[in-house]
Scaffold this motif. Structure first.
Motif, PDB file in Angstrom:
ATOM      1  N   ILE A  96     -18.942  20.054   4.565  1.00  0.00           N
ATOM      2  CA  ILE A  96     -18.094  19.250   5.439  1.00  0.00           C
ATOM      3  C   ILE A  96     -17.593  18.057   4.615  1.00  0.00           C
ATOM      4  CG2 ILE A  96     -20.149  18.081   6.422  1.00  0.00           C
ATOM      5  CD1 ILE A  96     -18.348  17.870   9.056  1.00  0.00           C
ATOM      6  N   SER A  97     -16.286  17.840   4.614  1.00  0.00           N
ATOM      7  CA  SER A  97     -15.731  16.779   3.772  1.00  0.00           C
ATOM      8  C   SER A  97     -14.857  15.839   4.588  1.00  0.00           C
ATOM      9  CB  SER A  97     -14.925  17.393   2.623  1.00  0.00           C
ATOM     10  OG  SER A  97     -13.595  17.618   3.023  1.00  0.00           O
ATOM     11  N   ARG A  98     -14.440  14.787   3.947  1.00  0.00           N
ATOM     12  CA  ARG A  98     -13.547  13.825   4.610  1.00  0.00           C
ATOM     13  C   ARG A  98     -12.260  14.505   5.051  1.00  0.00           C
ATOM     14  NH1 ARG A  98     -12.594   8.963   0.744  1.00  0.00           N
ATOM     15  NH2 ARG A  98     -13.091  10.466  -0.884  1.00  0.00           N
ATOM     16  N   THR A  99     -11.836  15.498   4.282  1.00  0.00           N
ATOM     17  CA  THR A  99     -10.602  16.216   4.617  1.00  0.00           C
ATOM     18  C   THR A  99     -10.690  16.841   6.015  1.00  0.00           C
ATOM     19  OG1 THR A  99     -10.502  16.752   2.284  1.00  0.00           O
ATOM     20  CG2 THR A  99      -8.972  17.903   3.716  1.00  0.00           C
ATOM     21  N   HIS A 100     -11.872  17.362   6.370  1.00  0.00           N
ATOM     22  CA  HIS A 100     -12.017  17.995   7.688  1.00  0.00           C
ATOM     23  C   HIS A 100     -11.899  16.956   8.807  1.00  0.00           C
ATOM     24  CE1 HIS A 100     -14.224  20.810   4.887  1.00  0.00           C
ATOM     25  NE2 HIS A 100     -13.263  21.566   5.381  1.00  0.00           N
ATOM     26  N   ASP A 139     -13.214  24.908  -6.193  1.00  0.00           N
ATOM     27  CA  ASP A 139     -13.677  24.267  -4.952  1.00  0.00           C
ATOM     28  C   ASP A 139     -14.677  23.148  -5.233  1.00  0.00           C
ATOM     29  OD1 ASP A 139     -12.440  25.294  -2.531  1.00  0.00           O
ATOM     30  OD2 ASP A 139     -13.081  27.251  -3.277  1.00  0.00           O
ATOM     31  N   HIS A 140     -14.717  22.180  -4.316  1.00  0.00           N
ATOM     32  CA  HIS A 140     -15.637  21.051  -4.455  1.00  0.00           C
ATOM     33  C   HIS A 140     -17.088  21.531  -4.384  1.00  0.00           C
ATOM     34  CE1 HIS A 140     -12.427  18.088  -3.913  1.00  0.00           C
ATOM     35  NE2 HIS A 140     -12.006  18.750  -2.852  1.00  0.00           N
ATOM     36  N   ASP A 141     -17.846  21.284  -5.454  1.00  0.00           N
ATOM     37  CA  ASP A 141     -19.301  21.487  -5.465  1.00  0.00           C
ATOM     38  C   ASP A 141     -19.726  22.882  -4.986  1.00  0.00           C
ATOM     39  OD1 ASP A 141     -19.383  18.716  -6.101  1.00  0.00           O
ATOM     40  OD2 ASP A 141     -19.269  18.222  -3.968  1.00  0.00           O
ATOM     41  N   GLY A 155     -26.732  16.765   1.676  1.00  0.00           N
ATOM     42  CA  GLY A 155     -26.459  15.352   1.951  1.00  0.00           C
ATOM     43  C   GLY A 155     -25.086  15.178   2.568  1.00  0.00           C
ATOM     44  N   ARG A 156     -24.221  16.166   2.458  1.00  0.00           N
ATOM     45  CA  ARG A 156     -22.895  16.037   3.064  1.00  0.00           C
ATOM     46  C   ARG A 156     -22.976  15.985   4.589  1.00  0.00           C
ATOM     47  NH1 ARG A 156     -17.775  16.699   0.768  1.00  0.00           N
ATOM     48  NH2 ARG A 156     -17.822  17.047  -1.473  1.00  0.00           N
ATOM     49  N   THR A 157     -23.927  16.734   5.160  1.00  0.00           N
ATOM     50  CA  THR A 157     -24.019  16.777   6.624  1.00  0.00           C
ATOM     51  C   THR A 157     -24.477  15.429   7.178  1.00  0.00           C
ATOM     52  OG1 THR A 157     -24.365  19.148   6.587  1.00  0.00           O
ATOM     53  CG2 THR A 157     -25.080  17.995   8.570  1.00  0.00           C
ATOM     54  N   ALA A 158     -25.513  14.854   6.549  1.00  0.00           N
ATOM     55  CA  ALA A 158     -25.993  13.540   7.000  1.00  0.00           C
ATOM     56  C   ALA A 158     -24.892  12.495   6.826  1.00  0.00           C
ATOM     57  CB  ALA A 158     -27.241  13.146   6.208  1.00  0.00           C
ATOM     58  N   ARG A 159     -24.185  12.584   5.727  1.00  0.00           N
ATOM     59  CA  ARG A 159     -23.076  11.665   5.473  1.00  0.00           C
ATOM     60  C   ARG A 159     -22.010  11.817   6.564  1.00  0.00           C
ATOM     61  NH1 ARG A 159     -18.143  13.338   2.153  1.00  0.00           N
ATOM     62  NH2 ARG A 159     -17.208  11.468   1.230  1.00  0.00           N
ATOM     63  N   ALA A 160     -21.702  13.052   6.915  1.00  0.00           N
ATOM     64  CA  ALA A 160     -20.670  13.302   7.926  1.00  0.00           C
ATOM     65  C   ALA A 160     -21.090  12.730   9.280  1.00  0.00           C
ATOM     66  CB  ALA A 160     -20.397  14.795   8.035  1.00  0.00           C
ATOM     67  N   GLY A 194      -5.629   9.362 -12.604  1.00  0.00           N
ATOM     68  CA  GLY A 194      -4.770   8.354 -11.976  1.00  0.00           C
ATOM     69  C   GLY A 194      -5.206   7.959 -10.581  1.00  0.00           C
ATOM     70  N   ARG A 195      -6.145   8.697 -10.028  1.00  0.00           N
ATOM     71  CA  ARG A 195      -6.601   8.416  -8.675  1.00  0.00           C
ATOM     72  C   ARG A 195      -7.688   7.366  -8.595  1.00  0.00           C
ATOM     73  NH1 ARG A 195      -6.179  13.376  -4.659  1.00  0.00           N
ATOM     74  NH2 ARG A 195      -7.254  12.206  -3.070  1.00  0.00           N
ATOM     75  N   TYR A 196      -8.353   7.119  -9.713  1.00  0.00           N
ATOM     76  CA  TYR A 196      -9.515   6.229  -9.646  1.00  0.00           C
ATOM     77  C   TYR A 196      -9.074   4.783  -9.588  1.00  0.00           C
ATOM     78  CZ  TYR A 196     -11.251  10.732 -11.071  1.00  0.00           C
ATOM     79  OH  TYR A 196     -11.485  12.082 -11.142  1.00  0.00           O
ATOM     80  N   SER A 246     -14.294  25.185   0.310  1.00  0.00           N
ATOM     81  CA  SER A 246     -14.500  23.724   0.384  1.00  0.00           C
ATOM     82  C   SER A 246     -13.503  23.174   1.395  1.00  0.00           C
ATOM     83  CB  SER A 246     -14.418  23.047  -0.989  1.00  0.00           C
ATOM     84  OG  SER A 246     -13.142  23.168  -1.601  1.00  0.00           O
ATOM     85  N   ASP A 247     -12.527  22.392   0.954  1.00  0.00           N
ATOM     86  CA  ASP A 247     -11.634  21.749   1.937  1.00  0.00           C
ATOM     87  C   ASP A 247     -10.198  22.263   1.889  1.00  0.00           C
ATOM     88  OD1 ASP A 247     -11.087  20.583  -0.503  1.00  0.00           O
ATOM     89  OD2 ASP A 247     -11.076  18.520   0.250  1.00  0.00           O
ATOM     90  N   GLY A 248     -10.014  23.474   1.366  1.00  0.00           N
ATOM     91  CA  GLY A 248      -8.692  24.097   1.430  1.00  0.00           C
ATOM     92  C   GLY A 248      -8.515  24.832   2.746  1.00  0.00           C
ATOM     93  N   PHE A 251      -3.917  22.056  -5.160  1.00  0.00           N
ATOM     94  CA  PHE A 251      -3.430  22.604  -3.888  1.00  0.00           C
ATOM     95  C   PHE A 251      -4.579  22.745  -2.889  1.00  0.00           C
ATOM     96  CE2 PHE A 251      -2.601  26.528  -1.378  1.00  0.00           C
ATOM     97  CZ  PHE A 251      -1.375  26.228  -0.820  1.00  0.00           C
ATOM     98  N   HIS A 252      -4.342  22.289  -1.641  1.00  0.00           N
ATOM     99  CA  HIS A 252      -5.331  22.442  -0.562  1.00  0.00           C
ATOM    100  C   HIS A 252      -4.817  23.340   0.558  1.00  0.00           C
ATOM    101  CE1 HIS A 252      -7.439  19.137  -2.526  1.00  0.00           C
ATOM    102  NE2 HIS A 252      -8.454  19.301  -1.708  1.00  0.00           N
ATOM    103  N   GLY A 253      -3.523  23.594   0.598  1.00  0.00           N
ATOM    104  CA  GLY A 253      -2.976  24.449   1.659  1.00  0.00           C
ATOM    105  C   GLY A 253      -1.511  24.152   1.873  1.00  0.00           C
ATOM    106  N   VAL A 277      -4.715   9.006   7.764  1.00  0.00           N
ATOM    107  CA  VAL A 277      -6.131   8.953   8.165  1.00  0.00           C
ATOM    108  C   VAL A 277      -6.965   8.325   7.055  1.00  0.00           C
ATOM    109  CG1 VAL A 277      -8.147  10.229   8.991  1.00  0.00           C
ATOM    110  CG2 VAL A 277      -5.863  11.164   9.405  1.00  0.00           C
ATOM    111  N   PHE A 278      -6.740   8.780   5.814  1.00  0.00           N
ATOM    112  CA  PHE A 278      -7.516   8.228   4.706  1.00  0.00           C
ATOM    113  C   PHE A 278      -7.302   6.727   4.614  1.00  0.00           C
ATOM    114  CE2 PHE A 278      -8.303  12.541   3.484  1.00  0.00           C
ATOM    115  CZ  PHE A 278      -9.517  12.475   2.815  1.00  0.00           C
ATOM    116  N   ARG A 279      -6.068   6.323   4.649  1.00  0.00           N
ATOM    117  CA  ARG A 279      -5.733   4.916   4.501  1.00  0.00           C
ATOM    118  C   ARG A 279      -6.379   4.054   5.596  1.00  0.00           C
ATOM    119  NH1 ARG A 279      -1.747   1.988   6.329  1.00  0.00           N
ATOM    120  NH2 ARG A 279      -0.751   3.742   7.379  1.00  0.00           N
TER     121      ARG A 279
END
Ligand code: AMP
Ligand code: MN
Ligand code: MN
Ligand code: MN
Length: 287
Positions: free
Chosen positions: A141-145, A47-49, A107-112, A202-204, A22-24, A258-260, A162-164
């Motif tokens: 493909i995720s926002r992390t990439h 991993d995500h999905d 749907g992730r590709t179209a979203r990306a 706590g993230r929501y 996923s995004d690690g 952990f992502h890396g 970047v996220f912010r």
């Protein structure tokens, strides 16, 4: 009178992590090797999905005699908010789960591509192609990439920045997306023999009332635990969610997310605080 601590509490469990599937940034094998090197005693790759990294992770863990739990982190949309549900102890060969996750990934590709259009309108060209250079699994493909690409090209200082500035609601690279339903995600996990854990509550970005509502619906749907300890929870949040787990009669989980190495400051496999006292560690089920 203080009840005796659950014996499983003493086990150094890390039940939330990501690989290149996923995004690690590390392969499933590298993540497991690193977990063993950081004194983790019970480990899960989530991993995500996506569960295609579990066979490699499991084989590596066996070689290292590291107890391993098959995991996944399912993306969910609940009341227009993205929520993550970790599944632990799932059977990775369960076809209905594989098919359901494949639909979530779809749907992730179209979203990306739409994200790239938004970024282009903000003056950042070719972000899709740039993000793809960081993607190892074409279905994921995720926002992390995108974030890694924007850091590498010097648009932003770090991933957080970047996220912010670009990737959250209201920013140019943000595209709303419909993920799985909460109830269906919990059912997929249960039907595949696993238990559902509400990840990093706590993230929501929802108020207290909504959060209680989310936890209640999660439990009603068959959810088992709350991730009380995770790298992005403050000490206050850990206390708060420990109390909530107790009140709602939910078990508790612990994971680094952990992502890396160097991906987020100070996030390391196994390196999160122990569970606050008085909780039932969800991992008693896997010992
Ligand atoms: P996606 O599934 O494409 O929406 O991407 C979600 C992923 O982005 C999460 O799993 C995190 O790895 C990462 N992420 C989300 N918000 C942030 C943030 N504020 N800072 C750093 N990473 C984030
Ligand atoms: Mn992630
Ligand atoms: Mn998550
Ligand atoms: Mn995660």
């Amino acid at each position: 009178m203080q009840a005796l601590e659950h014996p499983a509490s003493a086990v150094a469990a890390d039940l939330h992590s990501h690989s290149t599937v996923s995004d690690g940034v590390l392969t499933p094998r590298e993540v497991v090797e690193r977990a063993a090197g950081h004194a983790v005693e019970l480990f899960s790759l989530t991993d995500h999905d996506e569960i295609s990294g579990l066979a490699e992770a499991d084989a590596t863990a066996r070689g290292l005699a590291l107890p391993f739990v098959h995991g996944v982190e399912v993306s969910v949309t609940w009341a227009a908010t993205t929520v993550h549900v970790v599944g632990l102890g799932i059977d990775p060969d369960h076809r209905p789960l594989q098919q359901a996750l494949s639909r979530v990934r779809n749907g992730r590709t179209a979203r990306a591509r739409q994200m790239a259009e938004g970024l282009a309108a903000a003056g950042i060209e070719d972000a899709y192609e740039g993000a793809l250079r960081f993607v190892r699994n074409p279905e994921l493909i995720s926002r992390t990439h995108f974030a890694r690409h924007l850091v590498e090209t010097g648009v932003c200082r770090d991933v957080r920045d970047v996220f912010r500035r670009y990737l959250v609601a209201g920013k140019p690279g943000y595209v709303p997306h419909q993920w799985a339903e909460l109830t269906e995600a919990v059912s997929w996990i249960a039907d595949a023999g696993g238990v559902a854990v509400l990840a990093h509550p706590g993230r929501y970005r929802v108020g207290d009332l909504r959060l209680h509502e989310l936890v209640r619906e999660f439990k009603e749907a068959g959810g088992t635990a709350i991730e009380v300890v995770t790298s992005n929870h403050s000490a206050d949040q850990m206390r708060r969610f420990a109390r909530m787990a107790g009140e709602m009669e939910l078990e508790a989980s612990r994971g680094s997310d952990f992502h890396g190495p160097g991906e987020a400051e100070n996030v390391e496999l196994g390196a999160v605080p122990p569970l606050p006292p008085g909780l039932i560690p969800v991992w008693h089920r896997f010992l």
